[in-house]
Design a protein around this motif. Structure first.
Motif, short mmCIF file in Angstrom:
data_model
loop_
_atom_site.label_atom_id
_atom_site.label_comp_id
_atom_site.label_asym_id
_atom_site.label_seq_id
_atom_site.Cartn_x
_atom_site.Cartn_y
_atom_site.Cartn_z
N UNK A 133 13.94 -6.79 -21.82
CA UNK A 133 12.67 -7.33 -21.32
C UNK A 133 11.62 -7.32 -22.42
N UNK A 134 11.55 -6.21 -23.18
CA UNK A 134 10.61 -6.14 -24.28
C UNK A 134 10.98 -7.09 -25.41
N UNK A 135 12.28 -7.29 -25.59
CA UNK A 135 12.72 -8.22 -26.63
C UNK A 135 12.28 -9.65 -26.30
N UNK A 136 12.33 -10.00 -25.02
CA UNK A 136 11.87 -11.33 -24.61
C UNK A 136 10.38 -11.47 -24.88
N UNK A 180 16.24 -18.15 -29.43
CA UNK A 180 16.33 -16.70 -29.37
C UNK A 180 15.80 -16.17 -28.04
N UNK A 181 14.75 -16.81 -27.52
CA UNK A 181 14.20 -16.39 -26.23
C UNK A 181 15.23 -16.62 -25.12
N UNK A 182 15.90 -17.79 -25.11
CA UNK A 182 16.91 -18.06 -24.10
C UNK A 182 18.07 -17.06 -24.18
N UNK A 185 16.85 -13.78 -22.83
CA UNK A 185 16.75 -13.83 -21.37
C UNK A 185 18.13 -13.70 -20.72
N UNK A 186 19.15 -14.35 -21.33
CA UNK A 186 20.51 -14.21 -20.81
C UNK A 186 21.00 -12.77 -20.93
N UNK A 187 20.71 -12.14 -22.08
CA UNK A 187 21.11 -10.74 -22.24
C UNK A 187 20.40 -9.84 -21.25
N UNK A 188 19.13 -10.13 -21.00
CA UNK A 188 18.37 -9.34 -20.04
C UNK A 188 18.93 -9.52 -18.63
#
Length: 384
Positions: A133-136, A180-182, A185-188
């Protein structure tokens, strides 16, 4: 029965009066044949009365429920101790056999460690959801900065105040940040699915290990085999050092249950016409010569294996049955009234008579015959 006795007595009296007292006719071979023929037919009255008013089973035996003792273990296991003596009464829950506990204790410990690890992994999954979540959030900030730089460099390049390459570079960076955001988000989402994968409020990874641990504990508990009911083990052949488990076929011992034993007697089918549950019974048990035991009919088993056909592609082929072969019989379950049921061990044999009409005059005759059989057991068989 009285009428039959009177008829038989009257017939014998007439034969005596005509042929011997008054000598109205000569008693020869023809008269003897006719006399015996008529007399035998008069005796059929007693045969019919006994068969239906007091049917007798010439084969009766004590039946007890048996439990096949089969180890509930997933693999061949060593018997380390035999905790029961043969033919000695035991109570329900009393230990019988001890199997080697060590392989199952090791398995329980291994799964306990895996369960602790699985519970820690749930906390790791929770932390992963926060990290992604923080990475996003961070990647969105980078994207906003790249978009600002893209606009700024594009404006400068349009006015000739900056190189065109900078504008292209920041355009590429914006595209990279959006990708990178997508990905983040998939990883999250994946981390959140792993963390929220629950069954009955428990994470599925924890629940899976917990189920394996419960099964391992079940098998560990089954390394001690206990008596399923009050009873005894007959013909005990189990010894320490024996290996038992899923490789062995069948049980390692038979447990004979004390409760609900009954006398099972076989009767010719036509003799059961008037037999009903609750009717009085007398039994002569071979184990106790000279004694008669009373009881009651529990139930009639209305069927036998002679009428059973197994599914197959072969049509029924009925063969002629010789008249000298025994007729088909039905079994009758009988409960003996003796308060000490332990007196009647499994397999005890004897004879049993059912009194369908206790007021019938045929009943005393059957009682005499049954008691004669019981007393005759003192000398039969002639084993010396």
């Amino acid at each position: 029965m009285i009428l039959g006795l009177l008829m038989l007595f009257g017939y014998c009296f007439l034969m005596w009066l005509i042929f011997f007292k008054l000598k109205l006719a000569k008693f020869g071979i023809p008269q003897a044949v006719i006399g015996v023929f008529v007399g035998v037919h008069l005796l059929i009255i007693f045969l019919i009365g006994l068969r239906f008013m007091a049917p007798l089973a010439t084969e009766a035996r004590i039946v007890q429920y048996t439990v096949q003792l089969i180890p509930r273990l997933p693999e061949p296991t060593l018997v380390t101790a035999v905790l029961v003596q043969p033919n000695v009464a035991v109570k329900k829950g009393q230990p019988l056999f001890q199997f080697d506990r060590r392989p199952y204790e090791y398995k329980v410990r291994q799964l306990e460690a895996q369960l602790a690890k699985a519970r820690q992994n749930v906390l790791v999954l929770q932390a992963d959801t926060q990290i992604y979540a923080q990475k996003v959030i961070k990647l969105r900030a980078d994207l906003a900065y790249a978009q600002y730089q893209q606009k700024l460099s594009a404006d400068l390049a349009a006015k000739g105040a900056g190189p065109q390459e900078d504008a292209q570079k920041w355009t590429a960076q914006v595209a990279a940040d959006e990708a990178a955001i997508k990905e983040a988000q998939a990883e999250a989402a994946r981390a959140n699915l792993n963390y929220t994968s629950n069954i009955n409020g428990v994470n599925t990874s924890v629940a899976a290990v917990q189920a394996e641990l419960d099964q391992a504990r079940y098998y560990l508990d089954n390394t001690l085999m206990v008596a399923p009911e009050d009873g005894r083990v007959i013909n005990l052949q189990v010894r320490p050092g024996m290996v038992a488990g899923d490789i062995r076929a069948g049980a390692i011992a038979s447990f004979v249950v004390d409760a609900d034993r009954y006398l099972l007697a076989n009767y010719f089918q036509e003799n059961l016409k008037y037999v009903k549950p609750g009717q009085p019974v007398e039994a002569a048990i071979d184990l106790y010569p000279g004694q008669i035991f009373r009881g009651k009919v529990l139930e009639v088993w209305p069927g036998s294996g002679a009428g059973q056909m197994l599914p197959s592609g072969t049509l029924p082929n009925f063969q002629y049955v010789p008249t000298d072969r025994p007729q088909g019989q039905f079994a009758v379950a009988i409960r003996l009234d003796d308060p000490d049921q332990a007196r009647f061990p499994i397999g005890t044999q004897g004879r049993a008579a059912i009194y369908t009409n206790p007021e019938s005059w045929f009943v005393p005759l059957r009682k005499i015959m049954l008691r004669a059989y019981s007393w005759f057991n003192w000398v039969y068989p002639f084993s010396g």
